[in-house]
Every structure is written in structure tokens, then in C-alpha cells.
Design a protein around this motif. Structure first.
Motif, PDB file in Angstrom:
ATOM      1  N   UNK A   8       0.956  -1.131   0.071  1.00 16.01           N
ATOM      2  CA  UNK A   8      -0.120  -0.189   0.048  1.00 16.01           C
ATOM      3  C   UNK A   8       0.820   1.254  -0.207  1.00 16.01           C
ATOM      4  N   UNK A   9       0.622   2.116  -0.876  1.00 19.75           N
ATOM      5  CA  UNK A   9       1.089   3.286  -0.632  1.00 19.75           C
ATOM      6  C   UNK A   9      -0.064   4.601  -0.488  1.00 19.75           C
ATOM      7  N   UNK A  10       0.234   4.989   0.900  1.00 18.29           N
ATOM      8  CA  UNK A  10      -1.195   5.732   1.475  1.00 18.29           C
ATOM      9  C   UNK A  10      -0.535   7.359   1.584  1.00 18.29           C
ATOM     10  N   UNK A  11      -1.288   8.191   1.114  1.00 12.53           N
ATOM     11  CA  UNK A  11      -1.051   9.720   1.212  1.00 12.53           C
ATOM     12  C   UNK A  11      -2.111  10.337   2.012  1.00 12.53           C
ATOM     13  N   UNK A  12      -2.229  10.942   3.197  1.00 13.77           N
ATOM     14  CA  UNK A  12      -3.176  11.454   4.053  1.00 13.77           C
ATOM     15  C   UNK A  12      -2.795  12.721   4.224  1.00 13.77           C
ATOM     16  N   UNK A  13      -4.105  13.553   4.087  1.00 18.98           N
ATOM     17  CA  UNK A  13      -3.986  15.044   4.495  1.00 18.98           C
ATOM     18  C   UNK A  13      -5.072  15.383   5.333  1.00 18.98           C
TER      19      UNK A  13
END
Length: 872
Positions: free
Chosen positions: A42-47
Motif C-alpha cells: 500500500x502507498x498511502x497519502x493522507x491530508x
């Protein structure tokens, strides 16, 4: 069932369409995902936006497609799904909210092999302390600050991003957090890149990328964003360790860091395997539903279980920190590196970490005698496991609610006790070799319970699976009855299930355990495996006392015949502390179960006037508290006199605190002082406690923390409205988490119905965090005189509690209804829960209600005779 093979059975050549598609969806297991496609990265980007408690994100999932398909099923909950694609081609994504499922469909079938799924999404930072949630605290200026943090276990990672949210679907996680300027962030891996950006509409932002994790389960993913401070890292055999906390608490970090450094080194040596990740952050959070969580490299804690001032905290408060830090670090190998295949195996994760926390604490502070004090925790497991409504340690888990019900005293305390019993039978080194073999054999993989037994059996040569299967797959535990032979040269051991109310048994089938029994006699200890209803053991010295469960580590109770029991009465000095503890604990259980009267128990307890060990006194005080609930006001003064007479010699011998005394001696003084003041109503002690509490608030006046804690309880139990308001103010202004909780919980001890109701109201205000409020209400309901009033309050506020409190705390909140034992209250409680079930804790509620009935029977059976005995 012995194992859950998780056989892939749903995805074949793709889902049908139209009405056939609906029928196909109905064939899916409602709780288990189909295994036609599995994630490997998984490559996760959260803001996250802390000001409005929202977040947006994207996830790119690398998949191994085992069966050609045009439909993928994964988990998502409480998310808004945006764009979705597979292999760069747009796909549709339907969120099935009632099932926590996301159904992704492609226009054409995806061939077997590798595939990439991309999804954008948005969510809410919730207030339920699960998934990706908000935690708050007031800064030095009194302004509320927000932290975004996570708690994924058991099935809440799906609330942070779409994923295959089952422990068997292990993958690598690459996490990137896009955060507002001035904030900081941590995650499972070490920070490897930080970029500051300028944005026209949103000000400066910082994008932090973290190193990839090892392959692991979704429930171990963690990220925290906020105004965080970190200690300087300490190198532990190449792994940097830090304590992370909110601003202003750096002075409370040294003890937790010292414990963490010691335990990480100790576990590496014990397991024979290096720490499996790159760094360790120990993060104290203002709001946390559990005690702590073993997220790989980013362990989260309640502040009170990590941040502590040794100068003002009690031994027990420090021990809790050691226990919990050790427990979570133990999981880095047993749980994170090697993980259960499905949630039916969570018991082994938690039981083993419980076992290891005690072993590590015992190594860290041998003078605390942690294996001895573990007896009290084992007794808590006995109390539940002696009920007809108990459960087997391992059982079939289907739904998330089933899983939540696994986090109980049977999983932790019974499971840990069983492992200790096995270790003592095999020998410490042999047991350790088996564990190391298990971890090496299954690193980065998923296992079933039997894999551990087989690993230990292969290295030890002992029938480990046969022994442990008898304990894991059936409920309850045995009572070992000990009878001397007619010629006095041997004893007979027999086993039968121990039930507090044998007439309640729903299954009359005779149960059998394979019981490692250690018998001490005449300076010799004999070990036998009792695997039938009876066996005979020859005595080395027929005239000497016989101790069954020698050492005190067996998970069973013991009943001696009259001859053997009379010998023990004169040989207490020849028994070790845990053996004497068990003798008292068994006597209290026999009283609750009806085979020993309360009068006989009180007389028995009075034989321990020469006792000087804290653990034994803990068992004595528990029994005295139980007896006190059977006594009316007329007989209470006579009982209080008996308590004072029993306690005063030991208290007088301890005298004033000494600089060179042991922690356990100081702890015993505190226990005896509170017992004399609360149960004995000793006026001298009450006045002394008032003076101690007053002195403790004066600047530069160091009062022993054990005395401060005891004085807090005594003043509360005997106090006035002014005392109440003083303790309430102390809670609101306390400088450490331990002092804060000590004074908060003291508000439940006042002998005044109006003050108890005031405490209940206070628990629902913003001053008391939802992680603590359920326990305040539980303790208020345990108040000897005014528990019924607190119960009425809980009933009136049931909807509020279920809406605001973490779901895993509801059953804990109502645990004290088992102490409401008049016929009217029993009927009221039972009727209430017919109409207000607790679906996430059905079995636990059954156990609470059964124990209430048993306690009520004890009151009806013994109250009159105890009254007559006391006033005669």
C-alpha cells in the motif's frame, strides 16, 4: 473449530451482472473477504485537517490477482469514495455500508498476475477513539488543541483508508502525511523525507514520507499528527527509541524511556531475534480507548501508562507502566513479526504478551516479585472462569463484534497464566527455546495456535499439544481435591470442574484436563501430569505438610481434606508467598461458592496476623471487602473492630517509612493504612490520613506516594463535601496523569448518595475524558452503600453512554452491577438488560449477570449467620 483455513471460495472468472450479480454478492461470507486478489503493498497519502476534523487521502494498492476477475471486494467504512482505477483504467466503486465493504468493478476482467488499484477518499476524524480519530488537550494557555491519531485493532483500519482489513492479508505500507505548518507527525517507519510547500489557499504545508514497513497486517498501521514533542532518541542495539508526547510533559518521560530501552534489549536476547523494524516511538496520547497498542514501531499509550514521575507515583503506578511498555514491545515479535491468521487467535497474541510483560518486569525489577503479584490477576481470571457462562480460551470468531469480545480477562489473564503453568512444567530454558523456534520458523507469516504448541513440542519432546489443547478448547478449570490415604503414605489427587454454582451447569458432561501438578512434601517436589479423574502420589515424609500446586503457578484451585488442611494451618511459614496467597484466594472462592461459610472464612483470615507479605495481604483484604458487603449497620462496628485487630500489629511493625526499605514494604504500609481507615474505621488512622493529605499539598514537603494514595482513599471514604471539592479540584489541576486519576476515582468512594450522584454527573462533563468516564461510573456503582443510586443514573443515561463512550468500555462500565445483590436490584438489573443488550459483549454481560446471582445467593445464605456471629 480447531482452525479457520480461510479458503478462497468466492471469486472465479468474475462476477455475473444484473440480478445474478446481486445473488452473487449475497453468497459472499459476510465477515471474510474473498481471497481471489490479495494486496502486497500500500502507498498511502493522507491530508488531515485538524481544525474541522476531516481528512482526504489516496491509496495505491499493489495486488496479486490469483483468479481473473472484474470485481474486487475490500473493506471500507465511514469513508466517501472518490475516483477509482485499476491498472490505470477507471473503475466503479460502491460502498456497502452495512457490510463495511467496497466493491470495485472494472469494465473488463483483470488477468491473473500483478495489478494496481488507485482510490481517492475522504473521511471524518471521529470522536469514538477508533480508526483515524481526534484526541484533544488544553495547552498551557487553556486553548484546546487537536491531535489526529489512530487505533486500528481490530477492524478499524478500514475507517482510515480502503484496505484488505484482515490479519492474514499482510503487506508493506508506505505512508506519506501532508500536514499543516507547525505540526509534526510520526508513523510506523522512520521519517525519510520532509518537504515544505507553499499553497495559495492553505498556507505552508509539510509533506513527510516515512520508510516502508516490513510486511505486516493492517491493524498495526499507525500515524499521529499534531503538536508533538519527542525526546532525543536512545540507540538500542541500532534501533533508535523515543518517547513522544504533547507539549509540557517532557519531565515525565525518563522512566518510560528507561523501561523501553531495558525491555527492547531483553526481548532481543530472550527471543534470539533482532528487533524486526527500524525504530521505536512510544507515544502517550490524551485520549485512548485501550491501554496501549502494539503498532509496529509506533506504539501508542494512554498517558497514565507511559508518562510518570517516580518521585510522586506509587509502586503500582510505576509497575503498570513497566507492564504495559513491556507488553507492547513483546508484541513486536509475537504478534507483529508472527501474526495470527484470524481473530480467533488473538488470545494467543495477548496471552503471550501478558506472559512476557510479567517476565520482563520481573527481570527489570526483581525486588517487585512480579510473578507473585501476578497471582492477583490470575484470580480475576478464576472469577470469570468459575462461571457456567465462561467460554473456552479459543473459540470461533466470525464478526467484528465477536472479535471485540475476545479482549477480556480470559484472553489476557487466563491465557498468560496457562503459559506460565506450561513454562514451569517444561522449565524456563526449554520453554524459551520452543518460543524462539516458533518465531524463527514463522517470521513474517500468519499462524494458528497449534503452530506454537508444535514448535515447543518439537524442541522439548513433551506432549505440549495434548496438555494445552485440554486447556484451550474447553471452558473452565479444575478443582484438585487432595485426600490422604488410610495409611498416610500417599495422597490421592482427583479433578473435577470448579464452578461457583455447580447447579448452574448447562452441560453435565464430565470434563478432564491434563494438569501439571507440583506436590511439595518433606523437602521434595514431585511433578505429575494428572490426565485422568484420579491419581496417587507417594509422600516423601508422611508426617510433613503437603502442598499441592507447589510454587503456586497452576491454573486450578485446591481443596484439602481435614487432615491435610490442619497440617497446613501450622506450616504457613514453610510456604512461599504465592502459595499462601493461593491458600487465602482459594478460601474466598470456597466462600463465594458455598463450601465454606463467611464465619469460617473470617476466622481463617484472622490466623494471618503474623503475615508480612503484600501479596498475601491483598488476598486477605479482597476477602474482607467481600465479607463487608454481607454486613448490616448493626453488626458493622463489630466487624470494623475485627479488621482493626487484624491489621494493627503489621501496621505498627512497619512504622514510619524508611529510606532503605523495599518498595513492597512501602506498598504494604499503604494497603494496611487504607484497610484500617476504610474497612476498620480506625479514628487515629483517619486523622493521620487527613494530616498526610494536607501535608502532601505543601511545597517541598515530600510525603511517601504510597501514604498519599492511601490517605486519598481514606479521606474520600470518610469525607465531607469540602473534602470532595478538594479532591475534585485536585483532579482538575493535577500535575501527573497518575495523580489525576487517583483523585478522580476517589470521588466514587464517598459515603454520601448526593456526592456519588454528583460524581456520576461529573463523569459526563467535558472535564472527564470518555476513556475514563465509564470506569468512574463503574467504581461509583461499586460503592458499598450507594451503588444502587449510581446504577439508577447509568440506566437514565444509557443512551448517552452508548453514544459517547468507546464501545469496548460499555461492558466494563456495567461490571459492578454484580455487586448489587438485594432481590429487588437483581430483578431490576436482569430486566434492564433484557431490553438493553450489549451486542459487542454478549458473553461478558452473561458472565456479569451470572456473578450477580451468585453474589446475591451468598448474601442470602450467609448474612444472618455472620450477623449473629459478629454481635454475639
Amino acid at each position: 473449530m480447531a482452525a479457520d483455513s480461510h479458503t478462497p471460495s468466492h471469486l472465479s472468472s468474475g462476477a455475473p451482472s444484473g440480478s445474478a450479480e446481486s445473488a452473487w454478492l449475497d453468497t459472499l461470507d459476510p465477515y471474510r473477504l474473498p481471497a481471489g486478489a490479495t494486496p502486497n503493498r500500500y502507498d498511502i497519502r493522507l491530508r488531515p485537517a485538524l481544525d474541522d476534523s476531516t481528512f482526504i487521502g489516496t491509496v495505491s494498492i499493489q495486488l496479486d490477482v490469483a483468479i481473473e476477475t472484474d470485481t474486487f471486494v475490500l473493506n471500507a467504512a465511514e469513508l466517501t469514495i472518490g475516483e477509482c482505477s485499476v491498472n490505470g483504467t477507471p473503475a466503479t466503486a460502491e460502498l456497502v455500508e452495512e457490510a463495511d465493504r467496497l466493491i470495485v468493478r472494472t469494465a473488463a476482467p483483470i488477468a491473473t498476475g500483478s495489478a494496481t488499484m488507485n482510490i481517492s477518499f475522504a473521511g471524518i476524524l471521529n470522536d469514538k477513539l477508533r480508526g483515524f480519530y481526534r484526541s484533544t488537550y488544553n495547552d498551557a494557555n487553556g486553548a484546546e488543541q487537536v491531535i489526529a491519531t489512530t487505533q486500528m485493532q481490530s477492524t478499524d483500519c478500514r475507517r482510515a483508508f480502503p484496505c484488505w482489513d484482515e490479519p492474514e492479508f499482510k503487506a508493506v505500507f508506505g505512508i506519506t502525511l501532508d500536514i499543516a505548518d507547525g505540526l509534526n507527525a510520526i508513523s510506523n517507519g522512520p521519517e525519510i523525507e520532509r518537504v515544505t510547500t507553499e499553497e495559495n489557499n492553505d498556507g505552508r504545508r509539510t509533506v513527510i514520507r516515512f520508510a516502508d514497513t516490513m510486511t505486516m497486517s493492517t491493524y498495526l498501521v499507525a500515524f499521529i499528527v499534531g503538536q508533538l514533542e519527542m525526546t532525543a532518541p536512545t540507540d538500542v542495539n541500532g534501533s533508535p527509541m523515543r518517547v513522544v508526547h504533547i507539549p509540557g510533559k517532557s519531565h515525565l518521560t525518563d522512566f518510560g524511556m528507561d523501561v523501553g530501552v531495558f525491555c527492547l534489549k531483553w526481548f532481543e536476547e530472550y527471543y534470539g531475534i533482532p528487533y524486526p523494524s527500524d525504530k521505536v516511538d512510544l507515544a502517550g496520547l490524551p485520549d485512548f480507548a485501550a491501554g496501549a497498542m502494539e503498532n509496529l514501531g509506533c506504539i501508542t499509550f494512554r498517558e497514565s501508562l507511559l508518562l510518570v514521575d517516580p518521585a510522586t507515583s506509587t509502586q503500582n503506578e510505576q509497575q503498570l507502566v513497566v507492564d504495559v511498555v513491556a507488553h507492547e514491545l513483546a508484541h513486536m515479535w509475537f504478534g507483529d513479526l508472527v501474526t495470527m491468521r484470524w481473530w480467533n487467535g488473538i488470545w494467543l497474541n495477548e496471552a503471550f504478551a501478558t506472559f512476557m510483560e510479567i517476565a520482563a518486569c520481573d527481570a527489570y525489577r526483581p525486588d517487585w516479585e512480579r510473578w507473585t503479584s501476578f497471582g492477583l490477576e490470575r484470580s480475576a481470571a478464576f472469577d470469570v472462569d468459575a462461571l457456567d457462562s465462561t467460554r473456552s480460551v479459543e473459540f470461533e470468531v466470525r464478526s467484528p463484534a465477536d472479535c471485540e469480545g475476545m479482549f477480556d480477562v480470559l484472553t489476557y489473564q487466563k491465557g498468560g497464566s496457562l503459559l506460565r503453568m506450561l513454562e514451569q512444567y517444561l522449565g524456563e530454558q526449554t520453554f524459551r527455546e520452543g518460543v524462539s523456534h516458533y518465531l524463527g520458523l514463522h517470521s513474517y507469516k500468519n499462524t494458528e495456535t497449534n503452530d506454537l504448541w508444535d514448535a515447543i513440542e518439537s524442541t522439548s519432546g513433551e506432549p505440549v499439544r495434548r496438555i494445552m489443547d485440554s486447556w484451550i478448547w474447553q471452558p473452565g478449570f479444575p478443582l484438585i481435591t487432595v485426600t490422604i490415604s488410610d495409611d498416610g503414605t500417599s495422597i490421592e489427587l482427583s479433578q473435577q470442574r470448579f464452578l461457583l454454582n455447580p447447579e448452574s451447569a448447562t452441560d453435565p458432561t464430565e470434563q478432564m484436563w491434563v494438569v501439571p501438578v507440583h506436590v511439595s512434601n518433606g523437602g521434595t517436589t514431585t511433578t505429575v501430569l494428572l490426565d485422568s479423574t484420579h491419581t496417587t502420589v507417594a509422600l516423601a515424609d508422611p508426617a510433613a505438610p503437603v502442598i499441592v500446586n507447589a510454587g503456586g503457578h497452576g491454573f486450578y484451585r485446591v481443596a484439602y481434606d481435614a487432615t491435610l488442611r490442619s497440617r497446613l494451618a501450622g506450616a504457613l511459614g514453610d510456604m512461599n508467598t504465592l502459595e499462601r496467597y493461593s491458600l487465602v484466594d482459594d478460601a474466598w472462592a470456597a466462600t463465594v461458592g458455598g463450601s465454606l461459610s463467611s464465619v469460617e472464612l473470617l476466622t481463617f483470615l484472622e490466623e494471618f496476623g503474623d503475615e508480612r507479605e503484600h501479596a498475601v495481604w491483598q488476598a486477605i483484604v479482597i476477602a474482607l471487602r467481600g465479607i463487608s458487603r454481607l454486613i448490616d449497620d448493626d453488626a458493622l462496628p463489630a466487624f470494623q473492630l475485627r479488621v482493626r485487630t487484624l491489621v494493627q500489629p503489621a501496621l505498627a511493625e512497619l512504622g514510619e517509612p524508611q529510606a532503605d526499605e523495599s518498595d513492597l514494604a512501602a506498598k504494604l504500609r499503604g494497603l494496611l493504612l487504607s484497610t484500617a481507615g476504610v474497612l476498620g474505621r480506625d479514628e487515629f488512622v483517619i486523622d493521620l490520613c487527613r494530616d498526610l493529605l494536607e501535608s502532601s499539598t505543601e511545597p517541598d514537603n515530600a510525603v511517601d506516594p504510597e501514604l498519599v494514595a492511601a490517605a486519598t482513599s481514606v479521606v474520600a471514604a470518610t469525607g465531607t463535601v469540602a473534602d470532595y471539592e478538594r479532591l475534585q479540584h485536585g483532579f482538575l489541576t493535577a500535575s501527573t496523569p497518575q495523580e489525576q486519576l487517583r483523585q478522580l476515582y476517589a470521588l466514587t468512594e464517598f459515603d454520601d448518595e448526593a456526592l456519588i450522584l454528583r460524581t456520576c454527573e461529573f463523569a459526563l462533563t467535558d472535564n472527564v475524558k470518555t476513556q475514563n468516564a465509564p470506569f468512574v461510573l463503574r467504581m461509583a456503582m461499586a460503592n458499598r452503600r450507594h451503588g444502587a443510586a449510581a446504577w439508577g443514573f447509568i440506566k437514565d443515561n444509557w443512551e448517552h453512554a452508548n453514544k459517547e463512550f468507546p464501545t469496548n468500555t460499555i461492558s466494563r462500565m456495567v461490571d459492578s452491577v454484580k455487586l448489587l445483590t438485594t432481590p429487588e436490584l437483581v430483578a431490576d438489573v436482569q430486566m434492564f438488560f433484557v431490553e438493553h443488550p450489549i451486542p459487542q459483549a454478549v458473553k461478558t454481560l452473561d458472565q456479569i449477570l451470572e456473578r450477580q446471582g451468585i453474589n446475591a445467593a451468598l448474601l442470602a445464605r450467609d448474612a444472618a449467620s455472620l450477623h449473629a456471629h459478629l454481635i454475639s
